[in-house]
Design a protein around this motif. Sequence first.
Motif, PDB file in Angstrom:
ATOM      1  N   LYS A  94       0.828  -1.215   0.000  1.00  0.00           N
ATOM      2  CA  LYS A  94       0.000   0.000   0.000  1.00  0.00           C
ATOM      3  C   LYS A  94       0.858   1.259   0.000  1.00  0.00           C
ATOM      4  CE  LYS A  94      -1.824   1.414   3.880  1.00  0.00           C
ATOM      5  NZ  LYS A  94      -1.292   2.729   4.170  1.00  0.00           N
TER       6      LYS A  94
ATOM      7  N   ARG B 214       1.858   2.144  -5.449  1.00  0.00           N
ATOM      8  CA  ARG B 214       1.391   0.840  -4.933  1.00  0.00           C
ATOM      9  C   ARG B 214       1.954  -0.316  -5.767  1.00  0.00           C
ATOM     10  NH1 ARG B 214      -3.214   3.668  -5.566  1.00  0.00           N
ATOM     11  NH2 ARG B 214      -4.065   2.122  -6.989  1.00  0.00           N
TER      12      ARG B 214
ATOM     13  N   ALA C 261      -6.160  -0.670  -1.154  1.00  0.00           N
ATOM     14  CA  ALA C 261      -5.414   0.363  -0.425  1.00  0.00           C
ATOM     15  C   ALA C 261      -6.356   1.220   0.419  1.00  0.00           C
ATOM     16  CB  ALA C 261      -4.627   1.230  -1.410  1.00  0.00           C
TER      17      ALA C 261
ATOM     18  N   GLU D 114      -6.561   1.702   4.540  1.00  0.00           N
ATOM     19  CA  GLU D 114      -6.605   3.021   5.189  1.00  0.00           C
ATOM     20  C   GLU D 114      -7.806   3.125   6.121  1.00  0.00           C
ATOM     21  OE1 GLU D 114      -4.680   5.854   5.249  1.00  0.00           O
ATOM     22  OE2 GLU D 114      -3.150   4.691   4.193  1.00  0.00           O
TER      23      GLU D 114
END
Length: 149
Positions: free
Chosen positions: A68, A73, A140, A144
């Motif tokens: 990530k 990425r 990703a 988060e």
Amino acid sequence: MIYPQKHSLTSDDKEMALLKAKAWVDAEQKRRSQQRRLSHIGTQEEYVAALKAMNLSDKKRAMLVAHKNAPERRLSAEQLAHAAGWANHSTANLHYGNLAHDIAFYIGLVATKKDRSASTYALGEYDESTSEWIMHEEVANALETLNIT
């Protein structure tokens, strides 16, 4: 398949209740698949649910976080191995592939290939020109959301 909310279906007849339940599952599956960018990529919501349900090992977590946080990425199998503390990419391929398979199965994603490695496409796309995996934005964003950093 993930259905985090509880739904009650009532009927005096067991067969009718079963038919209603099947119809609800089919409708929910259709709704979820229509929200996906591609059939082998889940939505951020689906990845969040799958990752919450999993007991990530420290090494799998380390690979996900490194992937990530990598520029654009993008990471090679060797870099994924290094992130987890393994000496070679074969071990990383096995564990990252198994993680991707578990996530794909949990979400109900369709593989893009017929072989076992196809599940890895649930986490990212492979760039043959650079031998790097590019993590899907949805994965990703899910990391988060879950504060997996």
